[in-house]
Enzyme design. Structure first.
Site, PDB file in Angstrom:
ATOM      1  N   HIS A 155      71.564   6.273 103.540  1.00 28.71           N
ATOM      2  CA  HIS A 155      72.686   7.158 103.877  1.00 28.71           C
ATOM      3  C   HIS A 155      73.472   6.586 105.055  1.00 28.71           C
ATOM      4  CE1 HIS A 155      70.561  10.209 101.465  1.00 28.71           C
ATOM      5  NE2 HIS A 155      71.737  10.812 101.377  1.00 28.71           N
ATOM      6  N   LYS A 159      73.727  10.382 109.613  1.00 29.02           N
ATOM      7  CA  LYS A 159      72.768  11.371 109.081  1.00 29.02           C
ATOM      8  C   LYS A 159      71.633  11.550 110.082  1.00 29.02           C
ATOM      9  CE  LYS A 159      70.212  12.722 104.974  1.00 29.02           C
ATOM     10  NZ  LYS A 159      70.740  14.089 105.023  1.00 29.02           N
TER      11      LYS A 159
HETATM   12  P1  NAD Z   1      78.960  17.252 109.238  1.00 23.99           P
HETATM   13  O1  NAD Z   1      78.334  17.044 110.578  1.00 23.99           O
HETATM   14  O2  NAD Z   1      80.130  16.407 108.864  1.00 23.99           O
HETATM   15  O3  NAD Z   1      79.390  18.800 109.066  1.00 23.99           O
HETATM   16  C1  NAD Z   1      78.668  19.895 109.536  1.00 23.99           C
HETATM   17  C2  NAD Z   1      79.676  20.865 110.110  1.00 23.99           C
HETATM   18  O4  NAD Z   1      79.008  22.095 110.443  1.00 23.99           O
HETATM   19  C3  NAD Z   1      80.328  20.346 111.418  1.00 23.99           C
HETATM   20  O5  NAD Z   1      81.738  20.404 111.303  1.00 23.99           O
HETATM   21  C4  NAD Z   1      79.804  21.308 112.483  1.00 23.99           C
HETATM   22  O6  NAD Z   1      80.718  21.521 113.539  1.00 23.99           O
HETATM   23  C5  NAD Z   1      79.585  22.581 111.644  1.00 23.99           C
HETATM   24  N1  NAD Z   1      78.696  23.546 112.280  1.00 23.99           N
HETATM   25  C6  NAD Z   1      77.539  23.328 112.968  1.00 23.99           C
HETATM   26  N2  NAD Z   1      77.059  24.498 113.438  1.00 23.99           N
HETATM   27  C7  NAD Z   1      77.903  25.466 113.023  1.00 23.99           C
HETATM   28  C8  NAD Z   1      77.958  26.880 113.207  1.00 23.99           C
HETATM   29  N3  NAD Z   1      77.037  27.520 113.943  1.00 23.99           N
HETATM   30  N4  NAD Z   1      78.984  27.559 112.648  1.00 23.99           N
HETATM   31  C9  NAD Z   1      79.940  26.927 111.928  1.00 23.99           C
HETATM   32  N5  NAD Z   1      79.957  25.581 111.745  1.00 23.99           N
HETATM   33  C10 NAD Z   1      78.949  24.872 112.276  1.00 23.99           C
HETATM   34  O7  NAD Z   1      77.767  17.075 108.184  1.00 23.99           O
HETATM   35  P2  NAD Z   1      77.873  16.912 106.601  1.00 23.99           P
HETATM   36  O8  NAD Z   1      77.807  15.474 106.227  1.00 23.99           O
HETATM   37  O9  NAD Z   1      78.980  17.761 106.070  1.00 23.99           O
HETATM   38  O10 NAD Z   1      76.468  17.544 106.174  1.00 23.99           O
HETATM   39  C11 NAD Z   1      76.088  18.856 106.557  1.00 23.99           C
HETATM   40  C12 NAD Z   1      74.696  19.152 106.039  1.00 23.99           C
HETATM   41  O11 NAD Z   1      74.716  19.119 104.609  1.00 23.99           O
HETATM   42  C13 NAD Z   1      73.627  18.140 106.453  1.00 23.99           C
HETATM   43  O12 NAD Z   1      72.398  18.832 106.631  1.00 23.99           O
HETATM   44  C14 NAD Z   1      73.538  17.207 105.250  1.00 23.99           C
HETATM   45  O13 NAD Z   1      72.306  16.543 105.144  1.00 23.99           O
HETATM   46  C15 NAD Z   1      73.725  18.203 104.133  1.00 23.99           C
HETATM   47  N6  NAD Z   1      74.192  17.642 102.868  1.00 23.99           N
HETATM   48  C16 NAD Z   1      73.662  18.187 101.757  1.00 23.99           C
HETATM   49  C17 NAD Z   1      74.104  17.787 100.516  1.00 23.99           C
HETATM   50  C18 NAD Z   1      73.558  18.474  99.295  1.00 23.99           C
HETATM   51  O14 NAD Z   1      73.974  18.159  98.151  1.00 23.99           O
HETATM   52  N7  NAD Z   1      72.662  19.458  99.480  1.00 23.99           N
HETATM   53  C19 NAD Z   1      75.101  16.794 100.401  1.00 23.99           C
HETATM   54  C20 NAD Z   1      75.638  16.258 101.570  1.00 23.99           C
HETATM   55  C21 NAD Z   1      75.187  16.711 102.799  1.00 23.99           C
END
Ligand code: NAD
Length: 268
Positions: A155, A159
């Site tokens: 990744h 991450k």
């Molecule tokens: P990212 O850091 O780009 O986005 C996360 C967002 O959440 C940020 O903008 C952050 O400011 C916000 N955030 C954090 N705390 C918050 C709160 N209390 N209230 C509102 N917003 C809040 O990360 P990403 O790449 O978008 O990934 C996010 C999560 O999703 C990670 O855990 C990642 O591993 C997971 N993910 C899962 C899948 C899936 O298919 N299940 C796919 C991609 C990513």
């Protein structure tokens, strides 16, 4: 009637991709979003994706968002997701969780919330990975213990959790194909003089770098041949498409409980 969807963490990588996906679907409306920083509050979600105004704004209070949504999609961080699950339970709003890196204790909180609201959780929302999970289970069941199972993932450099939630889900699928519990067989770390591989071990290798969206390979290495099952995500849209499909499905489910992508795709 259109389904109204809220997006917590709306300015994150996945949040933006989900807003794009919803904004081009005529049967769905965005009910708003939330973010950590106050600088976003009051802004229209359309501005985040460089489009026209979408008539849905970023709110300070996630409870307000849950109250005005049929379903809320959550790709944030574990601490925020636990708070959101609690709000989902008290407002009885459907909650789709994509956040990974949740601990066993965190999962207990989610399961408890799911006794009061429909919650759908997936370590990976892509169709391809959900098929890969089923194939991994089947291949592990078909091959004997002499086929060593190794799971490799890569990744992007930002991450924070390892191995990825998807790699762990693949490990669970492989273990369940062998009627085993992953935690009894998992080997997460190898370094130094560690001796030969233990029979039946399920090994993990984690790679991080660049902007890799998600690359998973399950290797079955036998004495005379090896089989590799590989999935590569080439765009976050693979996840957001699945998450929006899951949200649409979950909005019709009025019964509290914990659901997965295999329910949505009827793969169970
Ligand atoms: P990212 O850091 O780009 O986005 C996360 C967002 O959440 C940020 O903008 C952050 O400011 C916000 N955030 C954090 N705390 C918050 C709160 N209390 N209230 C509102 N917003 C809040 O990360 P990403 O790449 O978008 O990934 C996010 C999560 O999703 C990670 O855990 C990642 O591993 C997971 N993910 C899962 C899948 C899936 O298919 N299940 C796919 C991609 C990513």
């Amino acid at each position: 009637m259109s389904i109204s969807i809220g997006v917590v963490g709306c300015a994150g990588r996945m949040g933006l991709s989900i807003i794009r996906e919803i904004s081009v679907n005529n049967n769905l409306v965005l009910s708003g979003g939330t973010e950590v920083s106050d600088e976003f509050v009051g802004k229209d979600l359309g501005l985040l994706i460089g489009k026209k105004l979408l008539g849905a704004e970023i709110l300070r209070d996630p409870r307000q968002l849950f109250e005005r949504s049929d379903v809320v999609i959550d790709f944030t961080v574990p601490a925020a997701t636990l708070r959101h699950a609690d709000i989902a339970a008290s407002t009885q709003t459907a909650h789709v969780i994509g956040t990974t890196g949740l601990s066993k204790d965190d999962q207990t909180v989610i399961r408890d919330a799911a006794t009061r609201a429909p919650i759908l959780q997936a370590a990976n929302f892509s169709l391809g990975v959900n098929l890969l999970l089923g194939l991994t289970r089947k291949v592990a069941a078909a091959l004997d213990i002499n086929y060593d199972i190794e799971i490799m993932e890569m990744h992007h450099r930002d991450k924070v959790d390892a191995p990825s939630g998807t790699a762990l889900a693949l490990g669970n699928a492989a273990a369940s194909g062998r009627d085993e519990i992953l935690e009894k067989r998992a080997q997460y770390l190898r370094y130094g003089i560690i001796g030969p591989r233990k029979e039946g071990e399920i090994g993990f290798a984690t790679l991080r770098g660049g902007n890799v969206i998600g690359d998973h390979t399950v290797i079955f290495a036998g004495d005379h041949e090896s089989l590799e099952l590989r999935h590569k995500a080439s765009s976050r849209d693979a996840f957001s498409e699945g998450a929006v499909r899951a949200a649409t499905w979950l909005s019709q489910i009025k019964v509290p409980g914990i659901y997965s992508m295999s329910d949505v795709l009827d793969l169970a």
